[in-house]
Design a protein around this motif. Structure first.
Motif, PDB file in Angstrom:
ATOM      1  N   MET A   1       0.843  -1.193   0.000  1.00 14.90           N
ATOM      2  CA  MET A   1       0.000   0.000   0.000  1.00 14.90           C
ATOM      3  C   MET A   1       0.878   1.242   0.000  1.00 14.90           C
ATOM      4  O   MET A   1       1.832   1.336   0.760  1.00 14.90           O
ATOM      5  N   ALA A   2       0.546   2.193  -0.886  1.00 15.54           N
ATOM      6  CA  ALA A   2       1.322   3.423  -0.948  1.00 15.54           C
ATOM      7  C   ALA A   2       1.085   4.255   0.311  1.00 15.54           C
ATOM      8  O   ALA A   2      -0.026   4.307   0.839  1.00 15.54           O
ATOM      9  N   ILE A   3       2.147   4.898   0.778  1.00  9.53           N
ATOM     10  CA  ILE A   3       2.055   5.750   1.951  1.00  9.53           C
ATOM     11  C   ILE A   3       1.671   7.158   1.521  1.00  9.53           C
ATOM     12  O   ILE A   3       2.243   7.716   0.583  1.00  9.53           O
ATOM     13  N   THR A   4       0.678   7.736   2.175  1.00 15.10           N
ATOM     14  CA  THR A   4       0.291   9.112   1.888  1.00 15.10           C
ATOM     15  C   THR A   4       1.469  10.041   2.162  1.00 15.10           C
ATOM     16  O   THR A   4       2.092   9.949   3.224  1.00 15.10           O
ATOM     17  N   PRO A   5       1.817  10.905   1.226  1.00 13.19           N
ATOM     18  CA  PRO A   5       2.968  11.790   1.459  1.00 13.19           C
ATOM     19  C   PRO A   5       2.777  12.651   2.701  1.00 13.19           C
ATOM     20  O   PRO A   5       1.672  13.101   3.001  1.00 13.19           O
ATOM     21  N   LEU A   6       3.863  12.870   3.411  1.00  9.31           N
ATOM     22  CA  LEU A   6       3.830  13.767   4.562  1.00  9.31           C
ATOM     23  C   LEU A   6       3.791  15.203   4.049  1.00  9.31           C
ATOM     24  O   LEU A   6       4.485  15.536   3.087  1.00  9.31           O
ATOM     25  N   PRO A   7       3.003  16.077   4.665  1.00 10.63           N
ATOM     26  CA  PRO A   7       2.932  17.465   4.168  1.00 10.63           C
ATOM     27  C   PRO A   7       4.293  18.144   4.170  1.00 10.63           C
ATOM     28  O   PRO A   7       5.130  17.920   5.049  1.00 10.63           O
ATOM     29  N   ASP A   8       4.491  18.989   3.187  1.00 12.92           N
ATOM     30  CA  ASP A   8       5.698  19.803   3.126  1.00 12.92           C
ATOM     31  C   ASP A   8       5.589  20.970   4.103  1.00 12.92           C
ATOM     32  O   ASP A   8       4.498  21.371   4.511  1.00 12.92           O
ATOM     33  N   SER A   9       6.734  21.535   4.446  1.00 13.62           N
ATOM     34  CA  SER A   9       6.762  22.733   5.285  1.00 13.62           C
ATOM     35  C   SER A   9       6.087  23.888   4.562  1.00 13.62           C
ATOM     36  O   SER A   9       6.229  24.047   3.347  1.00 13.62           O
ATOM     37  N   ARG A  10       5.369  24.689   5.333  1.00 16.23           N
ATOM     38  CA  ARG A  10       4.759  25.876   4.722  1.00 16.23           C
ATOM     39  C   ARG A  10       4.288  26.816   5.827  1.00 16.23           C
ATOM     40  O   ARG A  10       4.107  26.423   6.975  1.00 16.23           O
ATOM     41  N   THR A  11       4.088  28.056   5.443  1.00 19.44           N
ATOM     42  CA  THR A  11       3.456  29.045   6.314  1.00 19.44           C
ATOM     43  C   THR A  11       2.089  29.358   5.749  1.00 19.44           C
ATOM     44  O   THR A  11       1.945  29.572   4.538  1.00 19.44           O
ATOM     45  N   GLU A  12       1.076  29.371   6.611  1.00 23.66           N
ATOM     46  CA  GLU A  12      -0.289  29.549   6.157  1.00 23.66           C
ATOM     47  C   GLU A  12      -0.731  30.998   6.334  1.00 23.66           C
ATOM     48  O   GLU A  12      -0.074  31.791   7.019  1.00 23.66           O
ATOM     49  N   ALA A  13      -1.834  31.327   5.694  1.00 12.85           N
ATOM     50  CA  ALA A  13      -2.256  32.730   5.618  1.00 12.85           C
ATOM     51  C   ALA A  13      -2.518  33.347   6.987  1.00 12.85           C
ATOM     52  O   ALA A  13      -2.327  34.556   7.180  1.00 12.85           O
ATOM     53  N   ASP A  14      -2.929  32.536   7.955  1.00 21.93           N
ATOM     54  CA  ASP A  14      -3.228  33.059   9.293  1.00 21.93           C
ATOM     55  C   ASP A  14      -2.006  33.142  10.195  1.00 21.93           C
ATOM     56  O   ASP A  14      -2.122  33.450  11.386  1.00 21.93           O
ATOM     57  N   GLY A  15      -0.818  32.852   9.647  1.00 21.79           N
ATOM     58  CA  GLY A  15       0.405  32.912  10.437  1.00 21.79           C
ATOM     59  C   GLY A  15       0.790  31.602  11.086  1.00 21.79           C
ATOM     60  O   GLY A  15       1.865  31.500  11.691  1.00 21.79           O
TER      61      GLY A  15
END
Length: 250
Positions: free
Chosen positions: A1-15
């Protein structure tokens, strides 16, 4: 079973910030140093909480070399924390650092904590890298000291990571997870077992966090671009734990 990718680093609009956190026991860099650095780079962490960093002759030079090869910078720890070490990407803004030595039990290895408070955009987070004792009674006492340190970090979020030298269900592990979230239990991703690379059969390493931290995935990295399974076996005698967390703006 493929592993769901881990989210990349990011900054969101609300800080708020999505941050990748890596915990890794590196056995004093006594194994394949280049493989170790390749594993760290493949995980693309913003924060690395290390255990068993070099502690003896020219230890700062060895730690700096690992940071450079991993495309990170040193934050705190090393011999001054009896082994735990912190590294970070340039994305982090450092507020303060402190290395803490725990009480010494005669005849046993000295233990300590590498701590810091950093900011990502509008989010502040405290960090503690730990490596608890092999002896049950001392380990239980250290888990209490660790929780005391969490309470005193003066940060809205705190992430604790390290080699707990105990499996889930043990007294010290349970003491910690009564107060802190266990990333693997909250949002399992990748593999579970961290020891040993050649025969993964137990989880003694963990990333924990205070209740306000949102785990988006946590576990032993697998199937990452650039991550060679042979490097995981060659780098050290533990497998790393990688997590992505969301930190709300302060």
């Amino acid at each position: 079973m493929a592993i769901t990718p881990l989210p990349d680093s990011r900054t969101e609009a609300d800080g708020s910030a999505v941050v990748r956190v890596l915990s890794y026991n590196i056995r004093s860099m006594r194994d394949d140093e280049d493989a170790l650095a390749r594993v760290v780079r493949a995980c693309a962490p913003d924060l690395v909480l290390v255990q068993e960093a070099p502690r003896f002759f020219r230890w700062r030079k060895h730690a700096a070399r690992l940071a450079a090869k991993s495309e990170l910078v040193l934050l705190s720890g090393g011999a001054t924390a009896a082994g735990p070490l912190l590294m970070c990407s340039l994305r982090a803004t450092v507020e303060r650092t402190e290395d803490v030595l725990l009480p010494l039990t005669p005849g046993l290895h000295r233990r300590g904590l590498a701590t810091a408070v950093v900011r990502f955009a509008g989010a502040r987070v405290g960090l503690i890298s730990c490596h608890l004792s092999l002896r049950s009674e001392e380990r239980y006492a250290q888990s209490g000291m660790l929780l005391d340190r969490v309470a005193g970090m003066d940060a809205p979020h705190v992430i604790v990571a390290g080699d707990l030298n105990e499996r889930p269900g043990g007294r010290s592990f349970t003491r910690l997870t009564k107060e802190l979230q266990d990333g693997w239990e909250v949002s399992p991703w990748g593999g579970e077992y961290t020891s040993t690379p050649d025969d993964p059969h137990q989880r003694i390493d963990a990333i924990l966090a205070t209740r306000g931290v949102e785990f988006l995935g946590c576990g032993v990295p697998q199937d990452l671009d650039g991550l060679d399974p042979a490097d995981l076996r060659a780098a050290t005698d533990h497998l790393p734990v990688l997590a992505a967390v969301r930190l709300q703006a302060s």
